[in-house]
Design a protein around this motif. Structure first.
Motif: not given
Length: 433
Positions: A295-307
């Protein structure tokens, strides 16, 4: 968001009185909302026989043997004459995948391959057609004089299974039978490794390369399912080069991943495969399912699931991102996701054949949905960048995992219906992110 295919819906206002602002968007575009695949058309035939039958046809109990066409025809006629056949099912990994895609999407897919010019009612070719969704377009199949592939599963009095395989004319697909316009308008071209490494001197490999050339010309993603670890293990470097030069998305299980990369850990194998392709789907049996992409670095989205821990620490931290082709990214970032088997897996696994094909069908549905939405709502913020999938990597994993469960929980690798209605009604939860 309306996916390809028909869905049950309730209208709380007259259909004729739709919002005039949405009227322009209601003119749906058909182009690009299908997938096309090439397969070795074959039928799985199951029958109960005695030991004398096996001896008569030179078969060794419990083993697998390729038999000549004339032997296969004599064997089949005897099975018919003595009413020994219990099942005749359409087979083939791409045929299974396209069938399942069309059941899930309730929409068109196109199968390329060969089919008997003369079809006998009740025969194996007839059964192939009967066991394939009516939403799979078979109009482009190339007619052949002779049999398509047949895989006989012969069960003796002790329950021992003996396999007799007759390729017939299944590898006789010619390059001129590949319709460029059908591939040009598709969301994906789906192939299997068997097409490239079949019998020497047969036209199927060249026809496959012709299809790949058309796909590249029209920027259509090429999807390859690896088929079996034995085909890949014979020459791993050939397949690495093939993936790098021709393939956008690879689908594999953990054994095929090991044969391809030398890595026994599916996550590491998926990471290595990103050296050659843009998106990876790897099923890992009881461990679950992995996906890897860019994916594009600038538009990455963090998960809200456990890491999650693993060979790559906290590898799923950006799994809410949507996949892109590496070449479409200015600063490509590798993203990963994993999901454990749905509900821990079925209580009793009825069939392991086809679970990976089911997962791939779900991924193809999401890719096609992305094209469909882009063509119908081109100004949507969903398409501000050149995404490959409509959903996040985590959501695609969720969908693919659920379809795999459905296949494992039934006898056939081909779905007879979509997901249960209560889940189908929650459609947006699968494709919201």
């Amino acid at each position: 968001m309306k996916f390809p295919g028909k869905r049950k819906s309730k209208h709380y206002f007259p259909v004729s009185a739709r919002d005039p602002l949405l009227h322009a968007a209601s003119q749906e575009v058909e182009e690009g909302s299908w997938v096309v695949g090439i397969d070795q058309t074959l039928v799985d035939i199951e029958a109960k026989v005695d030991d004398a039958f096996l001896v008569r046809y030179g078969l060794s109990a419990g083993h697998s043997l390729v038999i000549a066409d004339d032997v296969a025809e004599a064997l089949y006629r005897e099975l018919l004459r003595d009413n020994l056949i219990s099942h005749q099912f359409a087979g083939g990994t791409i045929g299974n995948t396209l069938h399942n895609y069309s059941v899930l999407a309730d929409d068109r897919s196109v199968l390329l391959g060969v089919m008997c010019s003369n079809i006998q009612i009740g025969g194996y070719a007839y059964r192939y057609l009967c066991n394939t969704s009516s939403r799979v377009d078979l109009n482009y199949l190339q007619g052949v004089d002779g049999a398509i592939g047949r895989c006989f599963t012969l069960i003796d009095e002790q329950g021992e299974r003996t396999f007799a395989i007759s390729p017939g004319q299944m590898n006789q697909l010619r390059g001129e039978s590949i319709p460029e316009a059908v591939i040009a308008g598709a969301s994906a071209l789906v192939l299997t490794s068997y097409l490239v490494r079949c019998g020497e001197g047969e036209p199927m490999p060249q026809a496959t390369l012709q299809a790949i050339e058309y796909a590249k010309r029209h920027n259509v993603p090429v999807v390859l399912t690896l088929g079996t670890k034995y085909v890949i293990g014979d020459n791993p470097q050939f397949w690495r080069d093939f993936l790098r030069d021709h393939v956008t998305i690879v689908a594999m299980n953990e054994e095929e991943a090991l044969a391809l990369t030398g890595e026994s850990d599916p996550l590491r194998a998926a990471d290595m495969a990103l050296e050659w392709v843009d998106l990876v789907l790897c099923t890992a049996g009881p461990t679950g399912l992995y996906m890897a992409g860019y994916t594009e670095e600038a538009f990455k989205r963090k998960t809200n699931h456990p890491l999650l821990p693993g060979a790559i620490a906290e590898f799923n931290q950006y799994e809410f991102s949507r996949a892109m082709r590496q070449q479409a990214c200015e600063q490509p970032l590798r993203i990963f996701s994993h999901i454990a088997p749905y509900m821990g897996g079925p209580e009793k696994i009825m069939n392991t054949n086809g679970a990976g094909d089911g997962a791939l069908a779900a991924l193809l549905h999401d890719i096609t949905a992305n094209n469909y939405h882009r063509q119908n709502v081109p100004n949507s913020s969903k398409h501000a960048r050149e995404y490959l999938t409509y959903s996040s990597l985590a959501q695609v994993c969720k969908y693919a995992n659920r379809v795999s469960y459905q296949v494992l929980n039934q006898h056939s690798p081909r779905l007879t219906r979509g997901l249960p209605e209560r889940e189908d009604s929650l459609e947006e939860s699968y494709w919201d992110r």
